[in-house]
Design an enzyme around this catalytic site. Structure first.
Site, mmCIF file in Angstrom:
data_model
loop_
_atom_site.group_PDB
_atom_site.id
_atom_site.type_symbol
_atom_site.label_atom_id
_atom_site.label_comp_id
_atom_site.label_asym_id
_atom_site.label_seq_id
_atom_site.Cartn_x
_atom_site.Cartn_y
_atom_site.Cartn_z
ATOM 1 N N HIS A 1 0.837 -1.204 0.000
ATOM 2 C CA HIS A 1 0.000 0.000 0.000
ATOM 3 C C HIS A 1 0.875 1.259 0.000
ATOM 4 C CE1 HIS A 1 -3.859 -2.073 1.744
ATOM 5 N NE2 HIS A 1 -3.358 -2.711 0.706
ATOM 6 N N GLU B 1 0.955 3.853 1.894
ATOM 7 C CA GLU B 1 1.491 4.252 3.201
ATOM 8 C C GLU B 1 2.707 3.420 3.581
ATOM 9 O OE1 GLU B 1 -1.583 3.378 2.349
ATOM 10 O OE2 GLU B 1 -3.069 4.045 3.803
ATOM 11 N N CYS C 1 -2.334 -0.579 7.575
ATOM 12 C CA CYS C 1 -1.593 0.684 7.495
ATOM 13 C C CYS C 1 -1.740 1.484 8.792
ATOM 14 C CB CYS C 1 -2.044 1.484 6.284
ATOM 15 S SG CYS C 1 -1.504 0.697 4.738
ATOM 16 N N CYS D 1 -6.155 1.539 5.794
ATOM 17 C CA CYS D 1 -6.734 0.264 6.218
ATOM 18 C C CYS D 1 -6.156 -0.102 7.581
ATOM 19 C CB CYS D 1 -6.443 -0.830 5.182
ATOM 20 S SG CYS D 1 -4.723 -1.414 5.216
#
Lengths: 145, 145
Positions: free
Chosen positions: B52, B54, B85, B82
């Site tokens: 992801h 992040e 993260c 999410c």
């Protein structure tokens, strides 16, 4: 092979972390009675607080299988995953999660409460070799005090 | 520079993800008015559901600073993180988190409810350029249907 056998393999990973002065958590991922990946905590070595045993084992499994989902796989983790690792396990759609010791401070449960963070099809088993997994953590933190 | 400026930089990362047919989420990390790392979702390209925006920006920041904690840093993320993260942001001890659009399906809030998953010292701001961040996601999913 049974669950205790694979959890002992995860414990060997945790022991390796301990030897390298890392918080002693280990994980192995198994498909069809075969270990396809292993991981242990490498936060200090990699200078990365996200380099947890589960993340390392998962990334290795994605690479090995060439798949971003692991519905046929089982992960054995010595300690209750943290929130980040619980989230990563969710994304992996892993078939089954077994962990040894609970972690009241950093485990996912103290944040998620009664809402399961995992994929609805993921099976969860707690407490395999709980005492050994927990003792390794305790002796690590005793030593560091 | 103000928050909208940095969120536009994060949006440019998200746009890059869109161009590469990835779910369009982007992030930048800022210290002292300087962007020290950038990330966009690369789940498909890397065949890794944990890649992801992040996580990529955080890992890059740890490497750049040689530090595993980011108390002086601010992260701008186009979409609500999410659970994974959110957990990674917790471990980073990042100073401030700003995100644009909410994500009712995959955002951390639907799991954590009223329990904050972040470090107690982490500041949280929502809704910066919310419409732009949200529209990019919506047009991506419209296109894929």
């Amino acid at each position: 092979m049974d669950d205790e056998y694979y959890m002992r393999q995860a414990l060997m990973q945790a022991q390796q972390a301990f030897t390298e002065e890392e918080v002693p958590v280990g994980a192995v991922i198994v498909i069809n009675n075969k270990i396809i990946s292993r991981g242990y905590n490498q936060v200090e070595k990699l200078n990365d607080p996200t380099a947890h045993a589960e993340i390392i084992a998962l990334t290795s499994a994605f690479n090995f299988l060439g798949s971003k989902y692991l519905p046929e796989a089982t992960i054995y983790i010595t300690v209750e995953p943290c929130l980040m690792c619980a989230g990563a396990l969710y994304w992996s759609k892993i078939g089954k999660i077994l962990y040894g010791a609970s972690d009241e401070k950093n485990g996912y449960l103290h944040i998620t409460g009664n809402t399961s963070p995992f994929h609805p099809k993921t099976e969860l088993v707690k407490g395999i070799l709980q005492t050994e997994c927990s003792e390794l953590m305790k002796s690590f933190f005793r030593m560091r005090r």
